[in-house]
Design an enzyme around this catalytic site. Structure first.
Site, PDB file in Angstrom:
ATOM      1  N   ARG A  67      -2.769  13.973  -8.202  1.00  0.00           N
ATOM      2  CA  ARG A  67      -1.941  14.089  -6.991  1.00  0.00           C
ATOM      3  C   ARG A  67      -1.843  12.718  -6.346  1.00  0.00           C
ATOM      4  O   ARG A  67      -2.780  12.218  -5.751  1.00  0.00           O
ATOM      5  CB  ARG A  67      -2.545  15.084  -6.000  1.00  0.00           C
ATOM      6  CG  ARG A  67      -1.848  15.094  -4.628  1.00  0.00           C
ATOM      7  CD  ARG A  67      -2.352  16.233  -3.759  1.00  0.00           C
ATOM      8  NE  ARG A  67      -3.770  16.160  -3.478  1.00  0.00           N
ATOM      9  CZ  ARG A  67      -4.300  15.561  -2.390  1.00  0.00           C
ATOM     10  NH1 ARG A  67      -3.518  14.989  -1.499  1.00  0.00           N
ATOM     11  NH2 ARG A  67      -5.615  15.562  -2.215  1.00  0.00           N
ATOM     12  N   HIS A  84       0.849  -1.191   0.000  1.00  0.00           N
ATOM     13  CA  HIS A  84       0.000   0.000   0.000  1.00  0.00           C
ATOM     14  C   HIS A  84       0.883   1.238   0.000  1.00  0.00           C
ATOM     15  O   HIS A  84       1.794   1.369   0.816  1.00  0.00           O
ATOM     16  CB  HIS A  84      -0.893   0.009   1.243  1.00  0.00           C
ATOM     17  CG  HIS A  84      -1.647   1.286   1.435  1.00  0.00           C
ATOM     18  ND1 HIS A  84      -2.730   1.637   0.661  1.00  0.00           N
ATOM     19  CD2 HIS A  84      -1.460   2.315   2.310  1.00  0.00           C
ATOM     20  CE1 HIS A  84      -3.187   2.811   1.060  1.00  0.00           C
ATOM     21  NE2 HIS A  84      -2.428   3.244   2.056  1.00  0.00           N
TER      22      HIS A  84
END
Length: 202
Positions: free
Chosen positions: A189, A174
């Protein structure tokens, strides 16, 4: 006898004077204890090399080979037990359990250094410093990855929100989330946890 005594005393005084000069000169050359003085800022032979090795002695580098570079496929851990042995508690919680570090606390959130950011788990190069920008969010932010094929995206409905999670495509670590409020030309972003990254400075 008096004249002879005066001659002897004069000779002894000269010997003492010469001895004092020699001793003083010896101290100037050898230093206290007869050890050659070390000029300010100068290391003795071998000392600089030893100090450099100590400064670069990263405890995690010994247990996590990803710190040094990209790990071969056959050396990637297959279980959480193995990952725990390689990662710090925070890295494991973030990268392997989809956690999130607190904003403005990560190692790289405000870093301006040039280089490459890699996956902390497998060492895969993921982002370049040239794509990093200050988003004000408190996490490292990038406008795009090094290559799209190195990042995987997943729908994340946790915390009552609809977000897009990004992971390392190679090992599943992750990384963070990607949002559509970034700078042009990508408009993206990539909000990434510092704990999921290692950095190679140019």
């Amino acid at each position: 006898m008096n004249a002879r005594n005066r001659l002897i005393r004069s000779w002894m005084a000269r010997v003492a004077s010469v001895a004092a000069v020699v001793v003083a000169a010896g101290i100037g050359i050898a230093g206290e204890g007869g050890v050659e003085p070390k000029p300010a800022g100068q290391s003795r032979p071998g000392q600089a090399k030893k100090e450099s090795a100590m400064q670069n002695n990263d405890p995690q580098a010994a247990r996590n080979p990803a710190v040094a570079g990209r790990i071969p496929d056959d050396q990637l851990p297959k279980s959480d037990v193995e990952w725990r042995k390689r990662l710090t508690a925070e890295q494991f919680q973030v990268a392997r359990q989809k956690g999130t570090e607190r904003a403005f606390t990560g190692k790289y959130w405000d870093s301006k250094k040039k280089g490459t950011y890699r996956c902390v788990c497998c060492g895969e190069p993921l982002f370049k410093s040239g794509e990093k920008f200050d988003s004000g969010c408190g996490w490292p932010s990038f406008s795009k990855p090094l290559e799209d094929k190195r990042i995987a995206e997943h729908l994340d409905l946790s915390l009552g929100m609809r977000r897009t999670e990004v992971t390392c495509k190679r090992c599943g670590a992750h990384l963070g989330h990607v949002f559509d409020d970034g700078p042009l030309p990508t408009g993206l972003r990539y909000c990434i946890n510092s704990a999921s990254l290692v950095f190679d400075e140019e």
